[in-house]
Enzyme design. Sequence first.
Site, mmCIF file in Angstrom:
data_model
loop_
_atom_site.group_PDB
_atom_site.id
_atom_site.type_symbol
_atom_site.label_atom_id
_atom_site.label_comp_id
_atom_site.label_asym_id
_atom_site.label_seq_id
_atom_site.Cartn_x
_atom_site.Cartn_y
_atom_site.Cartn_z
ATOM 1 N N GLY A 44 0.032 9.715 11.667
ATOM 2 C CA GLY A 44 1.111 10.511 12.265
ATOM 3 C C GLY A 44 1.894 11.143 11.142
ATOM 4 N N GLN A 49 9.402 14.727 7.325
ATOM 5 C CA GLN A 49 8.786 14.157 6.127
ATOM 6 C C GLN A 49 8.305 15.236 5.145
ATOM 7 O OE1 GLN A 49 6.232 11.439 8.765
ATOM 8 N NE2 GLN A 49 6.437 10.256 6.880
ATOM 9 N N CYS A 90 4.613 3.597 6.229
ATOM 10 C CA CYS A 90 5.167 4.941 6.339
ATOM 11 C C CYS A 90 4.762 5.766 5.120
ATOM 12 C CB CYS A 90 6.688 4.866 6.430
ATOM 13 S SG CYS A 90 7.473 6.478 6.645
ATOM 14 N N LEU A 91 4.332 6.988 5.350
ATOM 15 C CA LEU A 91 3.906 7.840 4.238
ATOM 16 C C LEU A 91 5.079 8.182 3.333
ATOM 17 C CD1 LEU A 91 1.501 10.189 6.199
ATOM 18 C CD2 LEU A 91 0.907 8.236 4.764
ATOM 19 N N HIS A 132 7.837 5.615 16.010
ATOM 20 C CA HIS A 132 8.035 5.682 14.554
ATOM 21 C C HIS A 132 8.306 7.127 14.131
ATOM 22 C CE1 HIS A 132 7.014 4.604 10.248
ATOM 23 N NE2 HIS A 132 6.842 5.915 10.238
ATOM 24 N N GLU A 133 7.539 8.069 14.710
ATOM 25 C CA GLU A 133 7.714 9.491 14.351
ATOM 26 C C GLU A 133 9.011 10.050 14.911
ATOM 27 O OE1 GLU A 133 4.148 9.082 12.436
ATOM 28 O OE2 GLU A 133 5.828 10.427 12.174
ATOM 29 N N HIS A 136 11.808 9.418 12.714
ATOM 30 C CA HIS A 136 11.895 10.360 11.579
ATOM 31 C C HIS A 136 12.722 11.587 11.964
ATOM 32 C CE1 HIS A 136 9.442 8.748 8.362
ATOM 33 N NE2 HIS A 136 8.422 8.539 9.169
HETATM 34 O O1 LIG Z 1 4.806 7.919 7.833
HETATM 35 C C1 LIG Z 1 4.451 8.162 8.996
HETATM 36 O O2 LIG Z 1 5.232 8.520 9.864
HETATM 37 C C2 LIG Z 1 3.009 7.991 9.349
HETATM 38 C C3 LIG Z 1 2.697 6.573 9.596
HETATM 39 C C4 LIG Z 1 2.638 6.442 11.106
HETATM 40 C C5 LIG Z 1 2.624 5.048 11.628
HETATM 41 C C6 LIG Z 1 3.555 4.103 11.226
HETATM 42 C C7 LIG Z 1 3.531 2.821 11.762
HETATM 43 C C8 LIG Z 1 2.586 2.473 12.700
HETATM 44 C C9 LIG Z 1 1.656 3.419 13.103
HETATM 45 C C10 LIG Z 1 1.679 4.691 12.565
HETATM 46 C C11 LIG Z 1 1.432 6.378 8.767
HETATM 47 O O3 LIG Z 1 0.325 6.683 9.521
HETATM 48 S S1 LIG Z 1 1.348 4.848 7.939
HETATM 49 C C12 LIG Z 1 -0.315 4.557 7.677
HETATM 50 C C13 LIG Z 1 -0.986 3.862 8.833
HETATM 51 C C14 LIG Z 1 -2.299 4.136 9.092
HETATM 52 C C15 LIG Z 1 -2.947 3.491 10.144
HETATM 53 C C16 LIG Z 1 -2.278 2.559 10.939
HETATM 54 C C17 LIG Z 1 -0.938 2.298 10.684
HETATM 55 C C18 LIG Z 1 -0.279 2.940 9.625
HETATM 56 ZN ZN LIG Z 2 6.893 7.234 8.686
#
Ligand SMILES: O=C(O)C[C@@H](Cc1ccccc1)[C@H](O)SCc1ccccc1
Ligand SMILES: [Zn+2]
Length: 171
Positions: A44, A49, A90-91, A132-133, A136
């Site tokens: 996501g 971001q 989180c990225l 989560h998004e 943000h």
């Molecule tokens: O930074 C972001 O918003 C993207 C996150 C989204 C996310 C956070 C927590 C749980 C699910 C999704 C990134 O995708 S973090 C990397 C990741 C990859 C696979 C599964 C979970 C997290």
């Molecule tokens: Zn995030």
Amino acid sequence: ILPILSYPDPRLRTIAEPVKTVDADIKQLIADMIETMYDAKGIGLAATQVDRHIQLIVMDLSENNDSPRVFINPKITPLVEDKKPYEEGCLSVPDVYDSVERPVKVKIEALDGEGNAFEEIAEGLLAVCIQHEMDHLNGVLFVDYLSSLKQTRARDKVRKYLKAREKQLEK
Ligand SMILES: O=C(O)C[C@@H](Cc1ccccc1)[C@H](O)SCc1ccccc1
Ligand SMILES: [Zn+2]
């Protein structure tokens, strides 16, 4: 590929504005964000971001990363009181993972990449990711739910991670 802001950058705390029209610029940003998300191995990405403060989220929960989803001006309504923990990352907070509790089932109302309104009931990873998004877009990071000790550790870890990455890139 767009640069992703890293915690504790204050720009990550900006409240995103609603998208007025899904025009060519927005469609270009959507394409750029999807490319950036895949490059960063995320599932996501919120416009906040990449330092664009509009209510736009891209996501791809598929196995082969070939079905990207777009949520414009999303509105989320929890459908149950029940919450469940999930090990989030989180990225914008690289190399930090910790457990966050969120409602297990939510209703999503949003516009898709063509500007058409849709409604969806989300559970499982989609429910976790969309919440989560959405955080943000409201200037909230998952580390905000952790203890202040863990937040201090997260700041140190991100600083070290970014320094190591910088050194790596200099070679
Ligand atoms: O930074 C972001 O918003 C993207 C996150 C989204 C996310 C956070 C927590 C749980 C699910 C999704 C990134 O995708 S973090 C990397 C990741 C990859 C696979 C599964 C979970 C997290
Ligand atoms: Zn995030």
